[in-house]
Design a protein around this motif. Structure first.
Motif, PDB file in Angstrom:
ATOM      1  N   ASN A 115       1.621  -7.237  -2.820  1.00 27.80           N
ATOM      2  CA  ASN A 115       1.617  -5.959  -3.531  1.00 27.80           C
ATOM      3  C   ASN A 115       2.508  -6.054  -4.770  1.00 27.80           C
ATOM      4  N   PRO A 116       1.894  -5.893  -5.979  1.00 22.14           N
ATOM      5  CA  PRO A 116       2.675  -6.079  -7.207  1.00 22.14           C
ATOM      6  C   PRO A 116       3.812  -5.074  -7.358  1.00 22.14           C
ATOM      7  N   ARG A 117       3.777  -3.971  -6.620  1.00 14.57           N
ATOM      8  CA  ARG A 117       4.802  -2.949  -6.780  1.00 14.57           C
ATOM      9  C   ARG A 117       5.941  -3.073  -5.787  1.00 14.57           C
ATOM     10  N   LEU A 118       5.838  -4.013  -4.876  1.00 17.19           N
ATOM     11  CA  LEU A 118       6.908  -4.167  -3.897  1.00 17.19           C
ATOM     12  C   LEU A 118       7.648  -5.468  -4.157  1.00 17.19           C
ATOM     13  N   GLU A 126       8.242  -5.934   6.038  1.00 16.88           N
ATOM     14  CA  GLU A 126       7.178  -5.299   6.809  1.00 16.88           C
ATOM     15  C   GLU A 126       6.759  -6.165   7.987  1.00 16.88           C
ATOM     16  N   HIS A 161       5.198 -10.562  -9.839  1.00 13.00           N
ATOM     17  CA  HIS A 161       4.806 -11.084 -11.157  1.00 13.00           C
ATOM     18  C   HIS A 161       5.856 -12.011 -11.745  1.00 13.00           C
TER      19      HIS A 161
ATOM     20  N   GLU B   7       8.595   3.302 -11.346  1.00  9.83           N
ATOM     21  CA  GLU B   7       7.428   2.476 -11.069  1.00  9.83           C
ATOM     22  C   GLU B   7       6.200   2.973 -11.806  1.00  9.83           C
ATOM     23  N   LEU B   8       6.402   3.567 -12.966  1.00 10.92           N
ATOM     24  CA  LEU B   8       5.285   4.106 -13.729  1.00 10.92           C
ATOM     25  C   LEU B   8       4.200   3.069 -13.912  1.00 10.92           C
ATOM     26  N   SER B   9       4.622   1.882 -14.236  1.00 14.52           N
ATOM     27  CA  SER B   9       3.630   0.850 -14.466  1.00 14.52           C
ATOM     28  C   SER B   9       4.238  -0.478 -14.102  1.00 14.52           C
ATOM     29  N   ASP B  10       3.475  -1.292 -13.389  1.00  9.85           N
ATOM     30  CA  ASP B  10       4.035  -2.578 -12.996  1.00  9.85           C
ATOM     31  C   ASP B  10       3.333  -3.695 -13.726  1.00  9.85           C
ATOM     32  N   ARG B  11       2.409  -3.334 -14.569  1.00  9.48           N
ATOM     33  CA  ARG B  11       1.572  -4.373 -15.162  1.00  9.48           C
ATOM     34  C   ARG B  11       2.409  -5.327 -15.984  1.00  9.48           C
ATOM     35  N   ALA B  15       5.526  -4.723 -18.339  1.00  7.19           N
ATOM     36  CA  ALA B  15       6.836  -5.188 -17.910  1.00  7.19           C
ATOM     37  C   ALA B  15       7.257  -6.372 -18.760  1.00  7.19           C
ATOM     38  N   ARG B  21      18.475 -10.707 -14.060  1.00  4.58           N
ATOM     39  CA  ARG B  21      18.025 -10.282 -12.754  1.00  4.58           C
ATOM     40  C   ARG B  21      18.332  -8.807 -12.565  1.00  4.58           C
ATOM     41  N   GLU B  23      17.199  -4.701 -11.453  1.00  8.08           N
ATOM     42  CA  GLU B  23      16.149  -3.795 -11.892  1.00  8.08           C
ATOM     43  C   GLU B  23      16.482  -3.108 -13.198  1.00  8.08           C
ATOM     44  N   ARG B 220       2.731   3.659   1.281  1.00 10.56           N
ATOM     45  CA  ARG B 220       3.612   2.667   0.677  1.00 10.56           C
ATOM     46  C   ARG B 220       2.867   1.700  -0.236  1.00 10.56           C
ATOM     47  N   HIS B 221       1.609   1.441   0.084  1.00 13.23           N
ATOM     48  CA  HIS B 221       0.905   0.402  -0.664  1.00 13.23           C
ATOM     49  C   HIS B 221      -0.132   0.950  -1.631  1.00 13.23           C
ATOM     50  N   PRO B 224       1.464   4.298  -4.628  1.00 12.20           N
ATOM     51  CA  PRO B 224       2.146   3.902  -5.864  1.00 12.20           C
ATOM     52  C   PRO B 224       1.184   3.427  -6.954  1.00 12.20           C
ATOM     53  N   HIS B 225       0.047   2.871  -6.552  1.00  9.83           N
ATOM     54  CA  HIS B 225      -0.927   2.433  -7.544  1.00  9.83           C
ATOM     55  C   HIS B 225      -1.699   3.596  -8.140  1.00  9.83           C
TER      56      HIS B 225
END
Lengths: 338, 313
Positions: A115-118, A126, A161, B7-11, B15, B21, B23, B220-221, B224-225
Motif C-alpha cells: 500500500n503506497p500510503r502506508l 498488520e 515509493h 496524506e493528500l497525495s502520495d503519488r 512527493a 528521513r 515525515e 485503512r487501505h 485513504p486512496h
C-alpha cells in the motif's frame, strides 16, 4: 538436503486434487452464460513439507489461477485443496480467516503489492496483528522481520515509493513471513526484477525455505529460475498439468513433447549438443473457451497421432516420481512389479 | 470532517525525492508544492481568494455588516416609499422593507455556506459509506445499494424538495437534509467505481490473504486512496449545493422568509427589477462569484490531486 536421490519423500503438506476454476462468460451483465473459460481444468499435484515445487507454463496456462484458487482469492469451481486435513476450497468465512495464516503469497508486481500510503512498518505490523502479537512488541517484531529478509530496521519508517523493486519484494516476503505460514506461494515473484536482484531474491527465498522449513510453490514462466530454485517442477498447458517430476528428471529427461519444446525454447549460453533436436512450437495457445478435444496439446504437437485427437491422456507415472500426460510415452511398470 | 491530513497525495510525481528521513520535510514540501501550483494557476488562485474572503465574511459577518439585516430602517426608503439606490448610508441600497442589502448579503453568505458545507458534508459521508460498502462487499449488497442509488438519482430534485418541504415545513435544516438526500448519490457512484478498481489492486488482495478483516481493509487501505476524490467532489458539490439552495429559496420553499438567503433575495428583487435592479444584481453577482470560485478551486484540486484526470486544460 537438495539431493536427487532423497530418502523417503517428506510428508505431503498440500494436496491439490482435480482443481477446477471455470469463469462464466456473459455478453452483458444480465445476459445468459455464453461460454466458460476453463482457466484451470482438473489440476492435481502435491506439495511436500519443506519442498519447493515449481509451476511453469506459458501465459494463460492457468498458473496464477491455480495459486489464487489455492489461497481462495478466487473460488474454485471444482476439486479440492487439502491442507491440515481441511478442504480449503470449502471453508466458511471464519475458518478461512483462521486458515489464511497457514499459506501466504508473494505477488508479482512489487509496485502494486504494498500500500503506497502506508509505511513499511505499518504494513508489516498488520501481519503481526493477525498473529496476535501485542502492540508493544510489534515494533521489535517488525525490525526482526526486516532483518530476516536482509533489510535494516530503519526501513520501517519508509514509504514504498522510497524503495527499489528488489527491496519491496523483500518487504513482501517479510509480510508473508510475519504470520508464520507453512506454505508461501511465489507468483512470478522475481519476474519483474532485473537479473542481479533476481538472483539475490532467489537466494533469500532458498535460504529462508531451508532455515524455516517452508514449502514453496514457485510459479514462473522462466524455466532457468525454476531450475535454480525448485526441487520438483510441474508444467502446465491450457489449464492442465502435462508433466510433473523431480528437477533433474524433468530438465534432463523430459517426457512430454510440450516440455521438450519449452526446454528447447530456453536460450542456452552454451548450446548442448547432446539434447535431441525438437521442432519449435508453432501456432498459438488455443482458447481456454474452447479447448481442443483429446489431448489439449495435439494441434501443436509435432508427434501427435490419431489417439491424441480423440482420447484425453491421463497424468500417469512414466518413471519413478515422474508423471506425464501423454499417450505416446510408455508408462512405467506398476510399483511392486519388477 | 473528512481527513485532509498530510496524506493528500502520495503519488511519486507530487512527493519530492527528499534526501532527509522522517515525515516533516515531505509533508511540508507537499503543502508548499500545492501552494506553488496554486500560484501558477491564476483562475484557481482567484477562486481560492474568493472562497477565502467568503469564509471570512461568513464567520465574521456580524462584525462586518454595517447594519442589522433584519431591521427595516425608516430612512431606508425614499419619500414615496421606494427602496434606496446604492450609495451613502446604505452602500448597496435598501430593499422594499428598508433593510440594508449589503448586511443581508453578508448574512446570506453565512446561510449559503452553512447549507453548502453541511449538506455536502452529510452527502459526502453517506456517499462514501454506500459506495465503499457496495463496491467492497459486492454481490447482492452491491446490487441493492447501487439500484437504490439509481432510484434516488431518478427523483426530480425540485419536485422532491417541494413535496418534502410541503410536509415538513421550510427550515434551514430541512433544506440541508433535502440537498444531502439528493446529492449523496453522485458521490456514491464515483466512490463505488473507484472501490471496484482499488479492491483488485494487489496490496488489497495481499492484505486480505493475510487474514485482515474487511472493515480494516476498507478504512485503512481503501479510504485513504479516496480522500483526494472526496475533497474534489466536496468542493464542486458546495458550488452546486449553493445553487440548489438558491433555487429552493427562490421558489419560496428554502430558507424561511426573514432569514436572508441569496436565492430568496433574488426572488424578492425580481418584482422590482425595473425600479430597483440592485436588489437582484448584487445577490446574483455574489451567487455567480461563489459558485464560480468553488468550481475553479475544485477543478484545480482535481488536477493537482489526481494527475490521471483526463480533463486537463
Amino acid at each position: 538436503m537438495r539431493t536427487v536421490e532423497r530418502g523417503a519423500p517428506s510428508p505431503t503438506l498440500v494436496r491439490v486434487e482435480d482443481l477446477e476454476v471455470h469463469f462464466p462468460v456473459r455478453r452483458s451483465a444480465f445476459g445468459p452464460k455464453s461460454g466458460v473459460v476453463r482457466a484451470v481444468d482438473g489440476v492435481s499435484f502435491q506439495l511436500r513439507a519443506g519442498d519447493v515445487l515449481g509451476l511453469a507454463g506459458e501465459s494463460g496456462s492457468g498458473k496464477t489461477t491455480v495459486a489464487r484458487a489455492m489461497l481462495r482469492i478466487t473460488d474454485p469451481t471444482g476439486g479440492r485443496v487439502v491442507m491440515d486435513s481441511l478442504d480449503i476450497s470449502k471453508l466458511g468465512r471464519a475458518e478461512l480467516k483462521r486458515f489464511r495464516r497457514r499459506m501466504q503469497m508473494v505477488y508479482q508486481d512489487p509496485y502494486d503489492s504494498l500500500n503506497p500510503r502506508l509505511k513499511i512498518g505499518t504494513t508489516l505490523e498488520e501481519a503481526l496483528m493477525v498473529r496476535g502479537v501485542r502492540p508493544s512488541e510489534r515494533t521489535n517484531g517488525v525490525r526482526h522481520l526486516l532483518e530476516r529478509v536482509g533489510l535494516s530496521g530503519a526501513y520501517a519508517l519508509r514509504y514504498p515509493h522510497e524503495l527499489s523493486g528488489g527491496q519491496r519484494q523483500r518487504v513482501s516476503i517479510a509480510r508473508a513471513l510475519g504470520v508464520e505460514p507453512s506454505v508461501i506461494v511465489c507468483d512470478e515473484a522475481v519476474s519483474s526484477l532485473d537479473v542481479s536482484v533476481r538472483a539475490q531474491i532467489l537466494n533469500l527465498l532458498r535460504d529462508l525455505q531451508e532455515t524455516e522449513r517452508l514449502s514453496l510453490l514457485f510459479i514462473s514462466h522462466d524455466l532457468s529460475t525454476l531450475r535454480f530454485i525448485a526441487d520438483r517442477v510441474a508444467i502446465m498447458y491450457l489449464g492442465q498439468v502435462v508433466e510433473i517430476g523431480g528437477r533433474e528428471d524433468l530438465f534432463d529427461r523430459p517426457l512430454h513433447p510440450y516440455t521438450l519444446a519449452l526446454l528447447a525454447a530456453v536460450p542456452e549460453p552454451v548450446p548442448r549438443s547432446q539434447r535431441r533436436p525438437v521442432a519449435r512450437l508453432t501456432g498459438e495457445v488455443p482458447s481456454a473457451l474452447q479447448p481442443p478435444g483429446g489431448c489439449r496439446f495435439h494441434p501443436r504437437c509435432p508427434i501427435a497421432e490419431d489417439i491424441c485427437r480423440e482420447v484425453v491422456p491421463e497424468l500417469r507415472r512414466k518413471a519413478a516420481g515422474h508423471l506425464a500426460a501423454c499417450h505416446l510415452v510408455p508408462d512405467a511398470p506398476p510399483i511392486g512389479v519388477p | 470532517m473528512l481527513s485532509s491530513g498530510p496524506e493528500l497525495s502520495d503519488r511519486s510525481a507530487v512527493a519530492p525525492e527528499s534526501g532527509t528521513r522522517g515525515e516533516t520535510p515531505v509533508m511540508l514540501s507537499r503543502w508548499s508544492l500545492l501552494l506553488r501550483s496554486l500560484l501558477h494557476d491564476p483562475p484557481a488562485l482567484a477562486g481560492a481568494v474568493v472562497v477565502l474572503v467568503l469564509l471570512i465574511v461568513a464567520v465574521f459577518g456580524s462584525l462586518l455588516a454595517p447594519h442589522n439585516p433584519y431591521t427595516g430602517f425608516g430612512n431606508g426608503l425614499s419619500k414615496i416609499g421606494a427602496p434606496l439606490p446604492p450609495g451613502g448610508r446604505f452602500p448597496l441600497g435598501t430593499d422594499p422593507n428598508g433593510r440594508d442589502v449589503l448586511s443581508r448579503l453578508i448574512f446570506g453568505a453565512r446561510i449559503s455556506l452553512t447549507i453548502g458545507v453541511a449538506a455536502n458534508g452529510i452527502a459526502t459521508l453517506i456517499g462514501l459509506l454506500v459506495g465503499l460498502v457496495a463496491g467492497y462487499i459486492g454481490g447482492w449488497v452491491d446490487t441493492v445499494l447501487m439500484r437504490l442509488t439509481d432510484v434516488v438519482m431518478a427523483f426530480p430534485i425540485l419536485l422532491f424538495a417541494i413535496a418534502l418541504i410541503a410536509v415538513t415545513g421550510p427550515s434551514e435544516t430541512n433544506v440541508i437534509l433535502v440537498i444531502a438526500f439528493l446529492y449523496w448519490t453522485y458521490v456514491a457512484r464515483v466512490i463505488h467505481g473507484m472501490v471496484l478498481s482499488l479492491k483488485e489492486r494487489e496490496f488489497v488482495t495481499a492484505t486480505r490473504t493475510l487474514g485482515i478483516s474487511g472493515r480494516r481493509i476498507m478504512f485503512r487501505h481503501i479510504v485513504p486512496h479516496l480522500v483526494p476524490a472526496l475533497i474534489v467532489y466536496f468542493t464542486l458539490g458546495v458550488a452546486s449545493t449553493i445553487l440548489i439552495e438558491a433555487s429552493l429559496s427562490y421558489i419560496g420553499i428554502g430558507v424561511p422568509v426573514p432569514i436572508p438567503s441569496w436565492g430568496q433575495m433574488i426572488a424578492q428583487g425580481q418584482d422590482y427589477y425595473q425600479i430597483a435592479p440592485w436588489l437582484f444584481i448584487f445577490p446574483g453577482i455574489a451567487l455567480v462569484a461563489t459558485v464560480l470560485a468553488f468550481n475553479l478551486v475544485g477543478d484545480w484540486l482535481r488536477d493537482v490531486l489526481d494527475p490521471t484526470t483526463p480533463q486537463k486544460r
